[in-house]
Design an enzyme around this catalytic site. Sequence first.
Site, PDB file in Angstrom:
ATOM      1  N   GLU A 150       0.818  -1.225   0.000  1.00  0.00           N
ATOM      2  CA  GLU A 150       0.000   0.000   0.000  1.00  0.00           C
ATOM      3  C   GLU A 150       0.853   1.277   0.000  1.00  0.00           C
ATOM      4  O   GLU A 150       0.458   2.302   0.526  1.00  0.00           O
ATOM      5  CB  GLU A 150      -0.956   0.015   1.207  1.00  0.00           C
ATOM      6  N   LEU A 151       2.035   1.167  -0.582  1.00  0.00           N
ATOM      7  CA  LEU A 151       2.996   2.282  -0.633  1.00  0.00           C
ATOM      8  C   LEU A 151       3.310   2.857   0.748  1.00  0.00           C
ATOM      9  O   LEU A 151       3.566   4.047   0.898  1.00  0.00           O
ATOM     10  CB  LEU A 151       2.515   3.392  -1.573  1.00  0.00           C
TER      11      LEU A 151
END
Lengths: 417, 400
Positions: A150-151
């Site tokens: 999710e970065l």
Amino acid sequence: MVSICFYFQVHQPFRIRKYSIFDIGKNDNYFSDSSETNLNNERILKKVSEKCYLPMNALLLELLEKHPNFKISFSFSGVYLEQLEKYAPDALESFKKLVDTGRVEILAETYYHSLSFLFSRGEFYEQVKRHEEMVQRLFGQTPKVFRNTELIYNNELARVIESMGYKGIIAEGAPFILGWRSPNYLYSPAGTDRIKVLLKNYKMSDDIAFRFSEKGWKEWPLTVPKYAQWVNAVNGGGEVINLFMDYETFGEHQWADTGIFEFMRYFPEEIMKNPDNNFKTPSEVIDSYPARGVFDSPRFISWADIERDLSAWIGNEIQNAAIRKVYSLGFKILKAQDPELTEKWRKLQTSDHFYYMCTKWFSDGDVHKYFNPYQSPYDAFISYMNVLHDLELRTDEVIKKKILLAENLKENIYKEN
Amino acid sequence: MFGWEFPPFNSGGLGTACLGLTRGLKNNDIEVTFVLPRKVDLDVDFLKIVYGDDFGSIKKSYVINSLLQGYSTSESYEQRILADGEKKPVIYGRNLFEEVERYASIGGDIARNEDFDIIHAHDWLTYQAAINAKKVSGKYLVVHVHATEFDRSGGNNVNQYVYDIEKKGMEEADAVVAVSNFTKQKIIENYGIPSNKIKVVHNAVDFENYTLHEMHTLKKTKKIVLFLGRLTLQKGPDYFVYAAKKVLEYYPDVVFVVSGSGDMERAIIRKVAEMGMADKFIFTGFLRGKDIREAYHMADLYVMPSVSEPFGISPLEALNCNTPVLISNQSGVSEVINHCLKADFWDVDEIANKIVSVLKYGELQRCLRDNGSKEVKSLNWNDSARRCVDIYNDLLRRKE
């Protein structure tokens, strides 16, 4: 010169079936649900394959064959690839065909799409390694650029990634994170020497991923020539446009009837009408452009929700309780050394389980509700905790057996002597 | 506005809803004349309540000293007459239906003597009075459905007479207000009323700020799971008992408190004893006011396993007392509250699973409590009343 850098995230978790208190000690089938609900992993994977993976892969293959300068990149979670092998081998084959063109880069991530960087460094290394092995096995490629679940990103992660030998890392580029900086350049993560960070152009990515079919949006309908104009406008004021999004954007989040496939069909051609534009993969971008400044993010950021922080996964008490519990089980899992239990434990680390427990329903709620296969975050928590309870019982049993075995062994040796 | 009961002289949610709605209407600048079937000693300053005593020549007509209560069935009414017959004067007929018709007969008189734009009637007992009022005045009629005969009877033994009055009221009405989509659906299916005539106005709850009482001694040592409601088929107390049995297998250190009375009371007590749980249950009987709040306060979880609950205001009250709730999917209130647990009333395993989870996982209990009590505070009668005002205005605009 401006380079378009596409990275598509492809991930599906092993969702936990409805698992009640009465299943504990009786049922070790946590992930298989044969119901007609959205907890049936096989059903979902097949559905999304039909709507997104197969048609979009076919389109991309067509584009790669037609335009020798068109390039893209993917990040697949290990749990996704595992499900592809199991439930949709045809979709896996079509991904392989894309990679075989030689113009598709695959990024590194944790096999289990987990939050392990936050909670267990040992797990983190192990899961990145397992992911690398799988990508090597299926696609014959060794990833060189890392993207975390999710970065999720901070300076420390960048330092760790550098020490692991990667040459780049991916992060969110929302304006409140970047300040005056533009996402259209490469940066050097604070505290690192060699690696570069690619920042998501959040506006131009979300124009496609979220706003494409929004009829109330002033740019609707979004046409390729219009978008190409925006790209051209970056020329002179940037070197790369990082378009990072979920792969399910194509056909699943934006349905086929929105025209999203047609948009992509004419995209490469229209962009390359301007000779100053081109397509590059993340590695190529890193090789082509220098870092233009330092990107400093001491705190954790992510690409989720409006907050772009960790609150989608560890924002409330139930999420924290669940995460604490699963990682605290690590000690016992290590002790038991049971491959099957270890595998299940790791699948329980996938970030989606905690995302489903998110209770911020009133601002960003709609997205969470849309992606939540459970009736409520509380239901997600109950099934999850019951499963952990069962896993713990089974782990305890294995440990007990091992101790017994060791004692018997000792006794026998003693007798023999 | 034709009502049936008004707090503190109410037997259930209907009176509470009327109080909340009329107060909300007042805050939306709507003047309400509220008609009650019998004289009670009310101290209400925000609306005009019509009692016969204030009305000279027709005064007797307004005060119906009846034994009717909103939730009566014909049988229970007759029982009450037999029980109370000696003590209280029964002015009107000896059965419920005769009473309803007598109440109906004053509808026209009131309409002749009052100045109003809209007639708004709550539940079937008032419909005939309201229909008469409409006939006399020619004004628009809104009927407000808090419960249908199908809810009260649990779908079995639907009383034809009551059904006919309900259906007639809904048909004669210019608009039907349903307290939930759940109820709207029932009205469409069972009464054949077209969907576009039915508007949903959810109930709300008005909060006094409850002060936390000292912790009950029981709560210091045991977990408490509460059922609070009439002990009738509609409220599903039997499912609560079956779920309790399963809970005890997994979590023995718990006490189940049952508050309320009703025609199933004896059967429930007997069942609990038969199932060997007598020492795990406390029956408090019917509670009022402060005692209800105290019951909510001391509970770790409030369970409402209703078989068919048109709305169901009690979970909102429980949340306002910082007690998390588990409610059946077969309820209107489940449409307005997200931060709660839900289950189908018949799914005893699932009810037990969720009860145990709340008892076992403190984080779950706290999260439900904190988010739920916050959410419930966003509901208020002013908003619900505003929706009613919109319905009135739509009708009045029709005239122009």
